[in-house]
Design an enzyme around this catalytic site. Structure first.
Site, PDB file in Angstrom:
ATOM      1  N   HIS A 106      35.961  35.255  51.232  1.00 28.56           N
ATOM      2  CA  HIS A 106      37.757  35.560  51.088  1.00 28.56           C
ATOM      3  C   HIS A 106      38.402  34.541  51.795  1.00 28.56           C
ATOM      4  O   HIS A 106      38.480  34.386  52.880  1.00 28.56           O
ATOM      5  CB  HIS A 106      38.026  36.689  51.332  1.00 28.56           C
ATOM      6  CG  HIS A 106      40.400  37.170  50.835  1.00 28.56           C
ATOM      7  ND1 HIS A 106      40.330  36.267  48.916  1.00 28.56           N
ATOM      8  CD2 HIS A 106      41.104  37.805  51.916  1.00 28.56           C
ATOM      9  CE1 HIS A 106      41.634  36.542  49.776  1.00 28.56           C
ATOM     10  NE2 HIS A 106      41.872  37.011  51.197  1.00 28.56           N
TER      11      HIS A 106
ATOM     12  N   CYS B  91      39.446  39.565  44.681  1.00 30.45           N
ATOM     13  CA  CYS B  91      38.965  38.788  45.829  1.00 30.45           C
ATOM     14  C   CYS B  91      38.291  39.249  46.256  1.00 30.45           C
ATOM     15  O   CYS B  91      36.923  38.735  46.861  1.00 30.45           O
ATOM     16  CB  CYS B  91      39.962  37.619  46.220  1.00 30.45           C
ATOM     17  SG  CYS B  91      40.711  36.461  44.909  1.00 30.45           S
TER      18      CYS B  91
END
Length: 469
Positions: free
Chosen positions: A130, A76
């Site tokens: 993130h 991610c």
């Protein structure tokens, strides 16, 4: 009088742009960046025989879908930082879920900042940079405050339902677990339902000014929590067991694997239940995307809004006993990318050209008529948005890291239109070559096949060039 968080957010954003910027000489195109989390490419708009995505299908008919779009790092934070800065992970030095890129490249101009400096109202709802999912839901996570005029961090009932999960991997954290729950709560009470609601509120309040809005959804990332009605669309007896491909294990280097032991030891029936929950989460996500598309139509914004739909990386569902991401196999590196709106005349077409997520930054700059900052690593996809089949000879580079910090090493993989070639620690820990046309499941590693020596040499040179070495 109580004022909701979303109302305050709209009020702040409404005053975030100066009058001069709010009334440009010519109307600039808006941008709506819609990001999914952990979405498998094969199940979004690509004719999957089971997974239902009517709204993504509708978006694809409005624009161009890229069948071969690749993340720079299938995890991610490294992926999102790379595409939002336009720089490769070796430059951002973000290879984990903790590093703040501002401490490495403090003066970088991010994609949202470029629009911010051009007079756009710039905001995000949910996960664009993130977040620990699900741990950071309701917070700003590892966000970049410089990138936004406004942020909204929804928190839904799914956070309160985590104790009700069926969890087949209890020794793992929820953010990397095979766990699920069919919720009785309606869409709007879930975090992703709230992402859609808050995004629509911003669209309504900023429909008369240029905007860049990021709508960051949390599904289909695990834990797979979605309303019961989406589970009901997928009877368990229709869910096939994941293909195991056991014979491929002996052909790939040890470094290639992420899930150990295979399937983390869960049986085939449990695997089918997890796959069903993943499918349900995708269709739930699709419904929220549909709400955004309907709002654009209702507000008369569709014709002047560039819509980008993408995921941060791909996802494996039990192939070779492997799950999730952090691998250099095709299903981990490849992810959905759709673009529609002004500057995308090739409506309803697919491009087979190999593109990178790095290409998004310069593409949006060109479509909006904004000069991008120098030094971006990608290239504009505008030629492919006009003609998806136009000649295009740019490979995609994807990378990961392996091992503890003190003994960490890297893997790099380069993809052209036929081949994927991978080196682990510059080949010291193994190499891989897959014919993606003849062997799309990557079952036969041809790196040591004498018949492919020429291809290996060509791909090795391509990898070296892509790394800038």
């Amino acid at each position: 009088m109580r004022i909701s968080v979303s109302t305050i957010a709209v009020m702040i954003l409404a005053g975030a742009v100066t009058p001069a910027a709010a009334q440009p000489a010519r109307r600039q195109p808006n941008v709506l960046l819609i990001m999914a989390d952990d979405l498998n490419n094969d199940m979004a708009v690509y004719g999957h025989r089971l997974v239902k995505t009517p709204n993504l299908d509708r978006l694809a008919r409005r624009g161009v879908r890229f069948d071969r779009a690749y993340t720079q790092f299938p995890l991610c934070s490294p992926s999102r930082v790379s595409l939002l800065t336009g720089l490769r992970p070796d430059t951002t030095r973000v290879e984990d879920l903790q590093t703040d890129f501002r401490k490495v490249i403090p003066d970088v101009v991010t994609l949202p900042q470029m629009f911010q400096r051009s007079g756009y109202a710039v905001a995000r709802v949910g996960k664009i940079y993130h977040y620990g999912n699900p741990g950071d839901i309701g917070t700003s996570g590892l966000d970049d405050p410089k990138s936004w005029d406004l942020v909204v961090n929804p928190r839904g009932i799914d956070k309160d339902e985590e104790s009700k999960l069926t969890n087949y991997t209890p020794s793992r954290g929820l953010g990397s677990s095979l766990s699920f729950y069919a919720s009785p709560a309606p869409d709007e009470e879930h975090t992703d339902g709230k992402v859609a609601t808050e995004t629509i509120a911003l669209l309504e309040k900023n429909k008369d000014r240029p905007f860049f809005i990021g709508a960051g959804f949390y599904r289909p990332h695990c834990p797979f929590i979605a309303p019961q009605k989406y589970f009901d669309l997928y009877p368990l007896d229709r869910i096939p067991a994941p293909p195991q491909f056991a014979e491929a294990a002996a052909q790939a280097p040890e470094a290639a694997w992420f899930t150990t032991p295979p399937n983390w030891g869960i049986d085939v029936q449990a695997q089918r239940e997890v796959v069903r929950a993943y499918y349900a989460s995708i269709t739930f996500l699709d419904a929220q995307v549909g709400r955004l598309l309907e709002a654009l139509d209702r507000l008369g914004l569709a014709d002047n809004t560039i819509v980008v739909f993408m995921s941060d990386h791909g996802y494996l569902l039990g192939e070779r006993g492997q799950w999730m991401k952090q691998m250099l196999f095709e299903r981990s590196a490849r992810a959905p990318l759709l673009m529609a709106g002004p500057g995308v005349p090739a409506k309803g077409r697919a491009s087979k050209r190999v593109v990178e997520f790095l290409d998004l930054y310069p593409t949006l700059a060109e479509l909006a008529g904004i000069a991008p900052p120098p030094g971006l690593h990608g290239r504009s996809l505008a030629p492919l948005l006009r003609d998806p089949g136009t000649p295009w000879n740019h490979p995609a580079l994807t990378q990961v890291v392996r091992g503890p910090v003190a003994a960490r090493f890297k893997g790099y993989s380069v993809r052209n239109e036929r081949w994927r070639y991978t080196e682990w620690e510059d080949g010291k820990r193994g190499t891989e070559l897959y014919d993606e046309d003849g062997d799309p499941n990557e079952l036969r590693n041809l790196a040591d096949d004498p018949k492919q020596a020429r291809v290996v040499a060509e791909m090795r040179a391509l990898l070296k060039a892509a790394r800038g070495k």
